[in-house]
Design an enzyme around this catalytic site. Structure first.
Site: not given
Ligand SMILES: [Zn+2]
Lengths: 153, 299
Positions: B50-51, B79, B100, B128
């Site tokens: 959604r974000t 990684k 994010r 956030h």
């Protein structure tokens, strides 16, 4: 009770640093912060639980042939906020430094939050802002309020 | 503001300006296509569909384009190299980065290494800011952020949305009422900080004690894993659930917010009542994120 002059407990030094008014019991932690361990070369005198007019009890540390720099002094502030630091040259106090609890500490304390980005292999140093409430991690906002010594890197 | 990392970096004036800009965008359609030709990387190292969609939508509405790195690609990057290296490289491809990341403080780190603006779209249990800004925006749509009583309900100990909102509200004349089961109250250090900033904070265990006085009720998720067993979770969840029945006697002007997705904290029957604003709140994510993108890209 009559105060015992510290001079009787710890003899004067010619050149080096005297850290006085350390919170009683913290002398060994002060040495730890300064990276002074049994394997280093410094000649040390340590007095713990010395009677103090203002503090009840205090610790004193004398380090020969080493002058502490400001950054080291500020690390000490974390565990001994009332410490006073005298730089000695040729038996005389040439400089007095009060510890200052202020500003940003970089690379001094490890963030206790395992999810904090500063606890990874990223090319950064931990950064803490010294506030009245404690040490505030500039990355994850965690605030260390007690047992600061155990977080020192 | 060049980067948007934490709501704590905002002065009241910054918040007011940003919300005013979001309102202009929302109601007058200004700034349309103003980011034409701008390219933004949506770097998502953990899933948050959604974000991500909300930022992509915001950018497209401003005429900009986005490059998405989703959580699968993101985790393979993790990684391979440090986040510091990733953002340095990606900075060369785009005009801004929306990040994010699962680790707290990741966005702050990214802002130290990026050569383009960074917007924090959530870092682990940390900040956030776009969520907080859209929460404030939704309140402001219904009432001025002045002399109001706001209730925060749910897991206030671990809920970051509640923490950031509480902090942001401390810029305003707001009385905060915290309603949480014992053990899930606001953390001490945050409480201290809010009080130091002059905010009145009053704690309750039972929501019905304060509900009739509230102007805003902000409900957050309560998570099963915070409780020792399912029975005690269900028991607590049941007693904190917002239902039409519990809402009898509230102010007519009450609004109910929730960061969504919800998991039973609000009875679906509440959706049809005039108090429900959570879908509106989710929709507000777009104009607020448009204002944020506009802000950092210096238009
Ligand atoms: Zn941290």
């Amino acid at each position: 009770m009559k105060q015992t002059p510290p001079g009787l407990l710890v003899s004067p030094i010619r050149d080096g640093t005297v850290i006085d008014h350390i919170t009683a019991g913290e002398a060994l932690n002060v040495l730890r912060i300064l990276g002074i361990t049994g394997t280093t070369e410094e000649c040390l005198s340590i007095a713990t639980n010395v009677a103090s007019k203002h503090m009840g009890k205090k610790d004193i540390v004398k380090i020969e042939k080493r002058e502490l720099v400001k950054e080291e002094v500020n690390r000490i502030a974390l565990i001994a906020p009332r410490a006073t630091i005298n730089i000695i040259r040729n038996y005389l106090v040439t400089e007095k430094k009060g510890v200052e609890i202020s500003g940003i500490l970089r690379g001094v304390v490890r963030c206790p939050n395992p999810g904090c980005i500063s606890n990874t292999s990223e090319p950064i140093e931990s950064s803490f802002e010294v506030t009245a409430a404690g040490l505030h991690c500039l990355y994850c906002d965690t605030v260390i309020t007690k047992d600061i010594t155990s977080h020192i890197i | 503001m060049y980067h948007i990392i934490s709501i704590k970096d905002f002065e009241r004036e910054d918040i007011d300006n940003l919300l005013a800009r979001a309102e202009e965008i929302d109601t007058q359609g200004v700034y349309e296509r103003s980011l034409e030709g701008k390219l933004v990387a949506l770097l998502f190292f953990e899933p948050s569909t959604r974000t991500r969609m909300s930022f992509a939508s915001a950018l497209a509405r401003l005429g900009g384009a986005s490059i998405c790195v989703d959580s699968v690609e993101g985790s393979s990057i993790i990684k391979g190299e440090t986040l510091a290296d990733t953002v340095r490289v990606v900075s060369g491809y785009v005009d801004a980065i929306v990040l994010r990341h699962p680790r707290e403080g990741a966005a702050r780190l990214a802002s130290e290494f990026a050569t383009v603006p960074v917007i924090n779209a959530g870092d682990g249990a940390g900040q956030h800011p776009s969520q907080t800004l859209l929460d404030l925006y939704t309140i402001r749509q219904s009432m001025p952020l002045d002399a109001i009583d706001v209730g925060l309900l749910g897991d206030l100990r671990y809920g970051r949305t509640a923490h950031s909102l509480a902090y942001a509200l401390s810029h305003y004349d707001v009385t905060l009422h915290t309603i949480a089961p014992s053990g899930l109250e606001l953390p001490e250090h945050l409480l201290g900080e809010l009080k130091e900033r002059g905010m009145e904070v009053i704690a309750y265990e039972d929501v019905s004690d304060i509900l009739p006085s509230l102007d805003v009720l902000y409900v957050t998720r309560m998570q099963r894993e915070r409780f020792p067993d399912s029975a005690s979770f269900l028991n607590v969840a049941q007693s904190y659930r917002i239902t039409p029945e519990i809402l009898t006697g509230v102010k007519n002007s009450l609004i109910i917010l929730h960061p969504l997705p919800r998991a039973g904290e609000i009875d679906p029957r509440v959706d049809d009542l005039p108090y429900a604003r959570y879908f509106e709140q989710a929709k507000n994510g777009v104009p607020v994120r448009m204002a944020m993108l506009q802000e950092v890209m210096g238009q």
